[in-house]
Design an enzyme around this catalytic site. Structure first.
Site, short mmCIF file in Angstrom:
data_model
loop_
_atom_site.label_atom_id
_atom_site.label_comp_id
_atom_site.label_asym_id
_atom_site.label_seq_id
_atom_site.Cartn_x
_atom_site.Cartn_y
_atom_site.Cartn_z
N GLY A 50 -19.87 8.37 -8.03
CA GLY A 50 -18.97 9.40 -7.52
C GLY A 50 -19.80 10.39 -6.75
O GLY A 50 -20.60 10.00 -5.91
N GLU A 51 -19.67 11.63 -7.07
CA GLU A 51 -20.47 12.68 -6.41
C GLU A 51 -21.15 13.50 -7.52
O GLU A 51 -20.48 14.19 -8.28
CB GLU A 51 -19.55 13.53 -5.52
CG GLU A 51 -20.22 14.71 -4.89
CD GLU A 51 -21.54 14.36 -4.19
OE1 GLU A 51 -21.55 13.41 -3.37
OE2 GLU A 51 -22.54 15.03 -4.47
N CYS A 82 -25.38 4.96 -9.82
CA CYS A 82 -25.37 5.77 -8.58
C CYS A 82 -25.37 7.27 -8.90
O CYS A 82 -26.39 7.79 -9.32
CB CYS A 82 -24.20 5.34 -7.70
SG CYS A 82 -24.49 5.76 -5.98
N ILE A 140 -23.74 2.58 -2.10
CA ILE A 140 -22.86 3.48 -1.35
C ILE A 140 -23.46 4.88 -1.39
O ILE A 140 -23.46 5.51 -2.45
CB ILE A 140 -21.43 3.49 -1.95
CG1 ILE A 140 -20.87 2.07 -2.00
CG2 ILE A 140 -20.52 4.40 -1.13
CD1 ILE A 140 -19.60 1.94 -2.84
N ARG A 141 -23.99 5.33 -0.28
CA ARG A 141 -24.71 6.62 -0.24
C ARG A 141 -25.61 6.75 -1.48
O ARG A 141 -25.57 7.73 -2.22
CB ARG A 141 -23.73 7.80 -0.15
CG ARG A 141 -22.99 7.83 1.19
CD ARG A 141 -22.11 9.08 1.34
NE ARG A 141 -21.19 9.23 0.23
CZ ARG A 141 -21.29 10.17 -0.69
NH1 ARG A 141 -22.25 11.08 -0.62
NH2 ARG A 141 -20.42 10.24 -1.67
N HIS A 181 -23.67 -0.12 -7.60
CA HIS A 181 -22.38 -0.13 -8.30
C HIS A 181 -22.01 -1.55 -8.72
O HIS A 181 -21.27 -2.22 -8.01
CB HIS A 181 -21.27 0.34 -7.34
CG HIS A 181 -21.35 1.76 -6.96
ND1 HIS A 181 -20.74 2.76 -7.66
CD2 HIS A 181 -21.95 2.36 -5.91
CE1 HIS A 181 -20.95 3.92 -7.07
NE2 HIS A 181 -21.69 3.70 -6.00
N GLU A 183 -19.98 -2.27 -10.91
CA GLU A 183 -18.59 -2.23 -11.40
C GLU A 183 -17.57 -2.63 -10.34
O GLU A 183 -16.41 -2.84 -10.66
CB GLU A 183 -18.26 -0.84 -11.97
CG GLU A 183 -18.15 0.29 -10.95
CD GLU A 183 -19.47 0.90 -10.51
OE1 GLU A 183 -20.53 0.32 -10.82
OE2 GLU A 183 -19.45 1.95 -9.85
N1 GLN Z 1 -24.49 10.40 -2.96
C1 GLN Z 1 -23.77 10.60 -4.17
C2 GLN Z 1 -24.34 11.76 -4.97
O1 GLN Z 1 -25.25 12.43 -4.57
C3 GLN Z 1 -23.79 9.36 -5.04
C4 GLN Z 1 -22.99 8.28 -4.39
C5 GLN Z 1 -22.32 7.34 -5.33
O2 GLN Z 1 -22.22 7.54 -6.53
N2 GLN Z 1 -21.78 6.28 -4.75
O3 GLN Z 1 -23.84 12.02 -6.02
#
Ligand code: GLN
Length: 204
Positions: A50-51, A82, A140-141, A181, A183
């Site tokens: 997530g973030e 992540c 993903i990022r 990820h 999942e």
């Molecule tokens: N870039 C996100 C962060 O700093 C992490 C990205 C993700 O969980 N897919 O939290």
């Protein structure tokens, strides 16, 4: 085990449902965790993608930060994917202003490490302790691990390309973290690996 371990998924933000599905497919009891009393009722926890800055703020707002740190310190098995890896890192290279981690793994993590061109990509990774074909990893990022202390086991690194050799999966004791990820791929072997960690921890 006679009764199945219950694995919570921290459910303040991020891809909670996908982790619940993967854990259930591994035969674990899986449930979302939003409150301290829900945390008390699980044997292990997944910190989803997530973030990380948002998850950090919300866990503080929901009164979960201190209970989470206590459970990590007392040896609860935790898997962070992540953003979850970022939360388990003892140090960040480039934390946002005021951003805190829960810590637990002796690593320095760089957020959004793969850069803009390759913000999202997939690779089949060789993963220590998981046999068979490479583990399908979706980034993903994603963060990577800049530095890992001597007590940290490196389970997977990027195989080729500009990021070759970058560390993307680690374990320290009962804590597991991946930059990617699993999942969302339908390949549940990383979750199975974690559920095995949970079962071994419960046997000790
Ligand atoms: N870039 C996100 C962060 O700093 C992490 C990205 C993700 O969980 N897919 O939290």
């Amino acid at each position: 085990m006679t009764s199945e371990a219950v694995v919570g998924v921290l459910a303040v933000q991020g891809d909670v449902r996908e982790h619940l599905t993967a854990l259930t497919a591994c035969g674990a009891g899986a449930r979302p965790v939003r409150r301290p009393d829900e945390l008390d009722a699980v044997d292990a926890l997944v910190l989803p993608g997530g973030e990380s800055t948002t998850i950090d703020k919300l866990t503080r707002a929901f009164g979960l930060r201190d209970p989470l740190r206590e459970r990590v310190a007392s040896g609860m098995p935790v898997y962070g994917s992540c953003a979850g890896m970022i939360l388990l890192a003892d140090r960040l290279t480039d934390a946002a202003a005021g951003q805190l981690t829960l810590g637990g793994i002796d690593i320095t993590v760089r957020r959004n490490a793969f850069g803009r061109q390759v913000e999202s990509f997939e690779e089949d990774l060789s993963f220590a302790g998981i046999d068979g074909p490479g583990v399908r990893a979706v980034f993903i990022r994603a963060p990577w691990v800049d530095e890992a202390g001597p007590g940290v086991e490196i389970l997977a690194s990027i195989g080729a390309g500009p990021a070759a050799g970058r560390i993307v999966a680690v374990r320290q004791g009962n804590l597991l973290a991946t930059s990617f990820h699993p999942e969302i791929t339908g390949d549940i072997r990383v979750h199975r690996f974690f559920v095995e960690m949970v079962r071994s921890a419960a046997r000790v």
